[in-house]
Design a protein around this motif. Sequence first.
Motif, PDB file in Angstrom:
ATOM      1  N   GLY A 113       0.823  -1.206   0.000  1.00 29.71           N
ATOM      2  CA  GLY A 113       0.000   0.000   0.000  1.00 29.71           C
ATOM      3  C   GLY A 113       0.851   1.247   0.000  1.00 29.71           C
ATOM      4  O   GLY A 113       1.866   1.330  -0.689  1.00 29.71           O
ATOM      5  N   GLU A 114       0.452   2.231   0.807  1.00 26.11           N
ATOM      6  CA  GLU A 114       1.196   3.495   0.880  1.00 26.11           C
ATOM      7  C   GLU A 114       2.199   3.538   2.029  1.00 26.11           C
ATOM      8  O   GLU A 114       2.773   4.594   2.325  1.00 26.11           O
ATOM      9  CB  GLU A 114       0.220   4.661   1.051  1.00 26.11           C
ATOM     10  CG  GLU A 114      -0.475   4.732   2.407  1.00 26.11           C
ATOM     11  CD  GLU A 114      -1.858   4.096   2.397  1.00 26.11           C
ATOM     12  OE1 GLU A 114      -2.733   4.583   3.143  1.00 26.11           O
ATOM     13  OE2 GLU A 114      -2.059   3.130   1.637  1.00 26.11           O
ATOM     14  N   TYR A 115       2.449   2.381   2.691  1.00 27.97           N
ATOM     15  CA  TYR A 115       3.166   2.410   3.962  1.00 27.97           C
ATOM     16  C   TYR A 115       4.681   2.240   3.858  1.00 27.97           C
ATOM     17  O   TYR A 115       5.361   2.211   4.881  1.00 27.97           O
ATOM     18  CB  TYR A 115       2.573   1.345   4.884  1.00 27.97           C
ATOM     19  CG  TYR A 115       1.122   1.615   5.174  1.00 27.97           C
ATOM     20  CD1 TYR A 115       0.750   2.661   6.016  1.00 27.97           C
ATOM     21  CD2 TYR A 115       0.119   0.866   4.561  1.00 27.97           C
ATOM     22  CE1 TYR A 115      -0.582   2.942   6.265  1.00 27.97           C
ATOM     23  CE2 TYR A 115      -1.226   1.143   4.812  1.00 27.97           C
ATOM     24  CZ  TYR A 115      -1.566   2.179   5.656  1.00 27.97           C
ATOM     25  OH  TYR A 115      -2.888   2.465   5.893  1.00 27.97           O
ATOM     26  N   ARG A 116       5.234   2.154   2.653  1.00 29.91           N
ATOM     27  CA  ARG A 116       6.690   2.114   2.495  1.00 29.91           C
ATOM     28  C   ARG A 116       7.140   3.158   1.459  1.00 29.91           C
ATOM     29  O   ARG A 116       7.725   2.818   0.434  1.00 29.91           O
ATOM     30  CB  ARG A 116       7.142   0.709   2.064  1.00 29.91           C
ATOM     31  CG  ARG A 116       6.833  -0.408   3.041  1.00 29.91           C
ATOM     32  CD  ARG A 116       7.674  -0.309   4.301  1.00 29.91           C
ATOM     33  NE  ARG A 116       7.325  -1.350   5.260  1.00 29.91           N
ATOM     34  CZ  ARG A 116       7.875  -2.562   5.293  1.00 29.91           C
ATOM     35  NH1 ARG A 116       8.809  -2.873   4.407  1.00 29.91           N
ATOM     36  NH2 ARG A 116       7.497  -3.442   6.188  1.00 29.91           N
ATOM     37  N   PRO A 117       6.899   4.429   1.728  1.00 33.65           N
ATOM     38  CA  PRO A 117       7.265   5.467   0.743  1.00 33.65           C
ATOM     39  C   PRO A 117       8.781   5.641   0.661  1.00 33.65           C
ATOM     40  O   PRO A 117       9.500   5.419   1.638  1.00 33.65           O
ATOM     41  CB  PRO A 117       6.594   6.724   1.300  1.00 33.65           C
ATOM     42  CG  PRO A 117       6.523   6.492   2.772  1.00 33.65           C
ATOM     43  CD  PRO A 117       6.276   5.012   2.949  1.00 33.65           C
ATOM     44  N   ILE A 118       9.231   6.047  -0.508  1.00 35.19           N
ATOM     45  CA  ILE A 118      10.652   6.363  -0.695  1.00 35.19           C
ATOM     46  C   ILE A 118      10.847   7.859  -0.939  1.00 35.19           C
ATOM     47  O   ILE A 118      11.971   8.323  -1.095  1.00 35.19           O
ATOM     48  CB  ILE A 118      11.249   5.558  -1.867  1.00 35.19           C
ATOM     49  CG1 ILE A 118      10.476   5.825  -3.154  1.00 35.19           C
ATOM     50  CG2 ILE A 118      11.287   4.080  -1.536  1.00 35.19           C
ATOM     51  CD1 ILE A 118      11.098   5.177  -4.380  1.00 35.19           C
ATOM     52  N   ALA A 119       9.728   8.606  -0.982  1.00 35.89           N
ATOM     53  CA  ALA A 119       9.769  10.054  -1.176  1.00 35.89           C
ATOM     54  C   ALA A 119       8.574  10.667  -0.462  1.00 35.89           C
ATOM     55  O   ALA A 119       7.679   9.959   0.027  1.00 35.89           O
ATOM     56  CB  ALA A 119       9.765  10.401  -2.660  1.00 35.89           C
ATOM     57  N   SER A 120       8.543  11.979  -0.400  1.00 42.26           N
ATOM     58  CA  SER A 120       7.447  12.672   0.272  1.00 42.26           C
ATOM     59  C   SER A 120       6.164  12.572  -0.551  1.00 42.26           C
ATOM     60  O   SER A 120       6.180  12.705  -1.779  1.00 42.26           O
ATOM     61  CB  SER A 120       7.810  14.143   0.479  1.00 42.26           C
ATOM     62  OG  SER A 120       6.691  14.869   0.949  1.00 42.26           O
ATOM     63  N   ASN A 121       5.056  12.338   0.125  1.00 37.22           N
ATOM     64  CA  ASN A 121       3.757  12.316  -0.541  1.00 37.22           C
ATOM     65  C   ASN A 121       3.141  13.708  -0.635  1.00 37.22           C
ATOM     66  O   ASN A 121       1.985  13.852  -1.031  1.00 37.22           O
ATOM     67  CB  ASN A 121       2.802  11.381   0.207  1.00 37.22           C
ATOM     68  CG  ASN A 121       3.009   9.925  -0.182  1.00 37.22           C
ATOM     69  OD1 ASN A 121       2.985   9.575  -1.356  1.00 37.22           O
ATOM     70  ND2 ASN A 121       3.232   9.073   0.817  1.00 37.22           N
ATOM     71  N   ASN A 122       3.905  14.730  -0.290  1.00 38.14           N
ATOM     72  CA  ASN A 122       3.379  16.096  -0.312  1.00 38.14           C
ATOM     73  C   ASN A 122       3.490  16.763  -1.684  1.00 38.14           C
ATOM     74  O   ASN A 122       2.977  17.865  -1.872  1.00 38.14           O
ATOM     75  CB  ASN A 122       4.108  16.951   0.729  1.00 38.14           C
ATOM     76  CG  ASN A 122       3.838  16.486   2.154  1.00 38.14           C
ATOM     77  OD1 ASN A 122       2.738  16.019   2.454  1.00 38.14           O
ATOM     78  ND2 ASN A 122       4.832  16.601   3.019  1.00 38.14           N
TER      79      ASN A 122
END
Length: 269
Positions: free
Chosen positions: A228-237
């Motif tokens: 899902g969205e729980y292992r980001p490698i960058a900002s979701n902003n």
Amino acid sequence: MSKKNRKVHHDDHIDESWLIPYADIMTLLLALFIVLYSMSAVDAKKFEEMSQAFSMAFNGSTGILDQTAVINTGPDNGKKDKDKANMGNLDKKDKENMAAMKKEEENMEKIKKQLDQYIKDNKLTNQLNTKLNQSQLLITISDTALFSSGSATVKPESRSLAVALSDMLVQFPGYEVIITGHTDNQPISNSEFESNWELSSTRASKFMKILLQNQSLDPKLFSVIGQGEYRPIASNNTNIGRAQNRRVEISIMRKFVDNGADQKITVKK
């Protein structure tokens, strides 16, 4: 003046006081050469016996002082001697594992080289990248290279990537392959997927199915994970950051793990 008053001085002679320091210097030089000779003629047998005694005293086994050389002749001798000692302490199975680990490293580098060449030839440098580390060869694919927004169906033009990857994997059989799906943190809003969990896992599963159309691959070595969205490698902003987070990762796992300086090798079961 009469002959009787004449006196011939037969006792006059050259001053020989310099002989004393000269003799001292010669004695010191002789002593120096004796010491140098004795250092170069160490009894190897006695030194080996002494080293074994110290090794048994400190370790209960040989290994620390088990060397007959007294003077190292280069800056790398210490490391080489340590490596030789470690190799000497390995049993037959460990040596076989080390040889297999070296072969595995060569295999991983070959796969990476082939993938990098494929990426370059097909102008996919903005959508794919590879990274080789101590645990895996990681292949990261941007979701835009495989899927349309909100969809888990692999684009027809992207199926060739999965086919090319499967052909490479056939050349190096026996490796565990994990396909992991990732999304950004924007909630999914369609009737097909309830959450990003389902979207990410379904995308990974769809990509794996294309890989396994190659019947030369062993399905039991493949698995999928949805993060899902729980292992980001960058900002979701930002839009750029969210685009980086939407991805599929293919991990080709190493079988052998070197645990460091003690040369202990773990073989994955």
